[in-house]
Design a protein around this motif. Sequence first.
Motif, PDB file in Angstrom:
ATOM      1  N   CYS A   1      -9.481  -0.778  -1.767  1.00 16.80           N
ATOM      2  CA  CYS A   1      -9.302  -1.614  -0.580  1.00 16.80           C
ATOM      3  C   CYS A   1      -9.678  -3.049  -0.955  1.00 16.80           C
ATOM      4  O   CYS A   1      -9.704  -3.389  -2.131  1.00 16.80           O
ATOM      5  CB  CYS A   1     -10.133  -1.088   0.586  1.00 16.80           C
ATOM      6  SG  CYS A   1     -11.898  -0.942   0.243  1.00 16.80           S
TER       7      CYS A   1
ATOM      8  N   CYS B   1       0.823  -1.215   0.000  1.00 11.78           N
ATOM      9  CA  CYS B   1       0.000   0.000   0.000  1.00 11.78           C
ATOM     10  C   CYS B   1       0.855   1.261   0.000  1.00 11.78           C
ATOM     11  O   CYS B   1       0.878   2.021   0.984  1.00 11.78           O
ATOM     12  CB  CYS B   1      -0.959  -0.030   1.177  1.00 11.78           C
ATOM     13  SG  CYS B   1      -2.084  -1.446   1.124  1.00 11.78           S
TER      14      CYS B   1
ATOM     15  N   ARG C   1      -9.657   5.434  -3.331  1.00  8.88           N
ATOM     16  CA  ARG C   1      -8.615   4.485  -2.943  1.00  8.88           C
ATOM     17  C   ARG C   1      -9.187   3.074  -2.943  1.00  8.88           C
ATOM     18  O   ARG C   1     -10.320   2.853  -2.511  1.00  8.88           O
ATOM     19  CB  ARG C   1      -8.056   4.840  -1.560  1.00  8.88           C
ATOM     20  CG  ARG C   1      -7.131   6.036  -1.570  1.00  8.88           C
ATOM     21  CD  ARG C   1      -6.860   6.539  -0.182  1.00  8.88           C
ATOM     22  NE  ARG C   1      -8.088   7.085   0.399  1.00  8.88           N
ATOM     23  CZ  ARG C   1      -8.180   7.489   1.661  1.00  8.88           C
ATOM     24  NH1 ARG C   1      -7.143   7.391   2.473  1.00  8.88           N
ATOM     25  NH2 ARG C   1      -9.307   7.987   2.117  1.00  8.88           N
TER      26      ARG C   1
ATOM     27  N   ARG D   1     -11.459  11.837  -3.919  1.00  8.92           N
ATOM     28  CA  ARG D   1     -10.249  11.016  -3.879  1.00  8.92           C
ATOM     29  C   ARG D   1     -10.657   9.562  -3.692  1.00  8.92           C
ATOM     30  O   ARG D   1     -11.373   9.214  -2.748  1.00  8.92           O
ATOM     31  CB  ARG D   1      -9.348  11.457  -2.723  1.00  8.92           C
ATOM     32  CG  ARG D   1      -8.052  10.646  -2.653  1.00  8.92           C
ATOM     33  CD  ARG D   1      -7.290  10.921  -1.367  1.00  8.92           C
ATOM     34  NE  ARG D   1      -6.140  10.039  -1.247  1.00  8.92           N
ATOM     35  CZ  ARG D   1      -5.472   9.854  -0.117  1.00  8.92           C
ATOM     36  NH1 ARG D   1      -5.854  10.477   0.992  1.00  8.92           N
ATOM     37  NH2 ARG D   1      -4.434   9.043  -0.077  1.00  8.92           N
TER      38      ARG D   1
ATOM     39  N   GLN E   1      -8.773   7.118 -11.172  1.00 10.30           N
ATOM     40  CA  GLN E   1      -7.948   6.853  -9.992  1.00 10.30           C
ATOM     41  C   GLN E   1      -7.870   5.354  -9.690  1.00 10.30           C
ATOM     42  O   GLN E   1      -6.803   4.847  -9.327  1.00 10.30           O
ATOM     43  CB  GLN E   1      -8.526   7.601  -8.790  1.00 10.30           C
ATOM     44  CG  GLN E   1      -8.457   9.114  -8.918  1.00 10.30           C
ATOM     45  CD  GLN E   1      -9.121   9.795  -7.741  1.00 10.30           C
ATOM     46  OE1 GLN E   1      -8.591   9.824  -6.634  1.00 10.30           O
ATOM     47  NE2 GLN E   1     -10.305  10.356  -7.968  1.00 10.30           N
TER      48      GLN E   1
ATOM     49  N   GLY F   1      -4.489   2.974  -9.572  1.00 14.85           N
ATOM     50  CA  GLY F   1      -4.107   2.064  -8.492  1.00 14.85           C
ATOM     51  C   GLY F   1      -3.924   0.633  -8.967  1.00 14.85           C
ATOM     52  O   GLY F   1      -2.990  -0.059  -8.545  1.00 14.85           O
TER      53      GLY F   1
ATOM     54  N   GLU G   1      -1.009   6.329  -3.905  1.00 15.71           N
ATOM     55  CA  GLU G   1      -2.032   7.248  -3.417  1.00 15.71           C
ATOM     56  C   GLU G   1      -3.443   6.741  -3.638  1.00 15.71           C
ATOM     57  O   GLU G   1      -4.388   7.228  -2.987  1.00 15.71           O
ATOM     58  CB  GLU G   1      -1.865   8.611  -4.098  1.00 15.71           C
ATOM     59  CG  GLU G   1      -2.028   8.571  -5.611  1.00 15.71           C
ATOM     60  CD  GLU G   1      -1.827   9.931  -6.251  1.00 15.71           C
ATOM     61  OE1 GLU G   1      -1.662  10.908  -5.482  1.00 15.71           O
ATOM     62  OE2 GLU G   1      -1.851  10.028  -7.486  1.00 15.71           O
ATOM     63  N   ASN G   2      -3.622   5.776  -4.523  1.00 18.66           N
ATOM     64  CA  ASN G   2      -4.959   5.247  -4.775  1.00 18.66           C
ATOM     65  C   ASN G   2      -5.166   3.855  -4.191  1.00 18.66           C
ATOM     66  O   ASN G   2      -6.060   3.119  -4.623  1.00 18.66           O
ATOM     67  CB  ASN G   2      -5.248   5.235  -6.277  1.00 18.66           C
ATOM     68  CG  ASN G   2      -5.273   6.628  -6.876  1.00 18.66           C
ATOM     69  OD1 ASN G   2      -4.532   6.929  -7.807  1.00 18.66           O
ATOM     70  ND2 ASN G   2      -6.099   7.504  -6.318  1.00 18.66           N
ATOM     71  N   LEU G   3      -4.339   3.509  -3.208  1.00 15.47           N
ATOM     72  CA  LEU G   3      -4.557   2.311  -2.393  1.00 15.47           C
ATOM     73  C   LEU G   3      -4.720   2.748  -0.946  1.00 15.47           C
ATOM     74  O   LEU G   3      -4.047   3.675  -0.489  1.00 15.47           O
ATOM     75  CB  LEU G   3      -3.381   1.341  -2.502  1.00 15.47           C
ATOM     76  CG  LEU G   3      -3.154   0.666  -3.846  1.00 15.47           C
ATOM     77  CD1 LEU G   3      -1.951  -0.260  -3.754  1.00 15.47           C
ATOM     78  CD2 LEU G   3      -4.362  -0.116  -4.305  1.00 15.47           C
ATOM     79  N   MET G   4      -5.624   2.088  -0.231  1.00 17.28           N
ATOM     80  CA  MET G   4      -5.829   2.428   1.176  1.00 17.28           C
ATOM     81  C   MET G   4      -4.551   2.151   1.958  1.00 17.28           C
ATOM     82  O   MET G   4      -4.036   1.039   1.938  1.00 17.28           O
ATOM     83  CB  MET G   4      -6.988   1.629   1.766  1.00 17.28           C
ATOM     84  CG  MET G   4      -7.301   1.992   3.206  1.00 17.28           C
ATOM     85  SD  MET G   4      -8.674   1.042   3.889  1.00 17.28           S
ATOM     86  CE  MET G   4     -10.052   1.922   3.187  1.00 17.28           C
ATOM     87  N   LYS G   5      -4.065   3.146   2.679  1.00 21.36           N
ATOM     88  CA  LYS G   5      -2.772   3.045   3.354  1.00 21.36           C
ATOM     89  C   LYS G   5      -2.927   2.540   4.788  1.00 21.36           C
ATOM     90  O   LYS G   5      -3.917   2.787   5.453  1.00 21.36           O
ATOM     91  CB  LYS G   5      -2.068   4.402   3.360  1.00 21.36           C
ATOM     92  CG  LYS G   5      -1.555   4.841   1.996  1.00 21.36           C
ATOM     93  CD  LYS G   5      -0.819   6.148   2.101  1.00 21.36           C
ATOM     94  CE  LYS G   5      -0.151   6.503   0.775  1.00 21.36           C
ATOM     95  NZ  LYS G   5      -1.131   6.676  -0.306  1.00 21.36           N
TER      96      LYS G   5
ATOM     97  N   SER H   1     -11.972   7.182   5.222  1.00 20.34           N
ATOM     98  CA  SER H   1     -12.393   8.290   4.373  1.00 20.34           C
ATOM     99  C   SER H   1     -13.836   8.656   4.686  1.00 20.34           C
ATOM    100  O   SER H   1     -14.614   7.826   5.141  1.00 20.34           O
ATOM    101  CB  SER H   1     -12.269   7.913   2.887  1.00 20.34           C
ATOM    102  OG  SER H   1     -10.942   7.600   2.553  1.00 20.34           O
TER     103      SER H   1
END
Length: 399
Positions: free
Chosen positions: A240, A143, A238, A236, A205, A209, A146-150, A168
């Motif tokens: 998951c 992860c 992301r 934005r 986005q 990712g 920026e487009n993956l859940m961190k 989010s």
Amino acid sequence: MEKIEKCSLSSNNSHHNEMQEAMISIPSLLCGSTLVIVAFILSKTCKVMMKKTSSVQAPSANILTEKPLPTKDLSITEWEIPTECSVQDLEYLQSGRYGPTCMAQVVQADLSVPVIVKALRDQTSETEVGEFLEWIKFHIQICRHENLMKMLYCQTEHAPMFLVLEASVPGNLLHFLWEFRKKDIDYQDYPMNFTEKTVYSVARQVASGLEYLTNVQKLIHGDVAARNVVIGDNWRARICGLSTAFDIKRNGSLPSPGTSIIPWKWLAPERMMRLSVTEKSDVWSFGILLYEMMTLGSPPYPDLQPTEVLSNLLGGYRMKRPEHCGGALYDIMKHCWMWDPLDRPSYSGLIKQMDSYVYCAGTNRLSSKKPLDLHEYSLIADVICCTPRQNITDNGVRL
């Protein structure tokens, strides 16, 4: 006669002496050889005993190496949640593969940040603990886009073990789409318009990712869908829901169809038929995601039962263009749904297409005349819908 007798006597005496010497020397030889043999046997026995002794001592050393004292994993230690931070206000969302998944707040001094907590259930085996640690390492390694859940933090040095992911607002994309289907929606709670142009932005986005997963991490996501995308400020997006990607990384292949929980209607035909799977299988699912967004979360193939999908696809069936969907976006969907995976676009190709077509995207707020029935959705999509949030205390989980 005397000479003869003397001769015979002397010969008899010499013969007698020889016999006596022989009688003395033979036992001596026998005794000496016996001593040599005994010495040889003793030496061999000593060597065997020494080997046995060393072989008996070795396992005790092995036992110590097989069960070492717990040590910190340096690759995880730097991610341990700081002692000055606390996890508060937990709300149960659903049961994950290793335990409960919760909404929560990480509080440090006067600062509070919304997060997702994935916890390891109580009374787990050593194998499950090891897998959970690998699950944490996977998030640390993968992860980084920026487009993956961190991942923000984890707790592994004492129970309960958990990892903390960034959250989010408004959150899950599918639930967000369903909110816009309500007639009595308060648009003050959702000031952002969800339009076809928004679909382009979110989709671009997600494609970015997925391109990172494919080209940099050499993985496929395996479960591309609106339920596995989260939305934040300014749209934005992301990705998951990386459980399938984790299984692929650990095992080198997709989970067997019997153990997979991915809904049938999101799968590419080759996955339904258990053929070779590549990133182009995710591209097919990406087309389904576009359909979900344009229909505000309608189930795919609304006129078909899950068991009817493959036979219809074999006959050339594809979903109709959704209401309010422009021709350019529908062309992208159909491109994703090409039967031959090699005919489907790459993620970089999808990004270029969306960048080229976004100028003609609609800007009116998307709507749906048909109200959403969660029970009906579950039957058509073959998906167990999430229940409303429950307080974490109702589920017996404590962090």
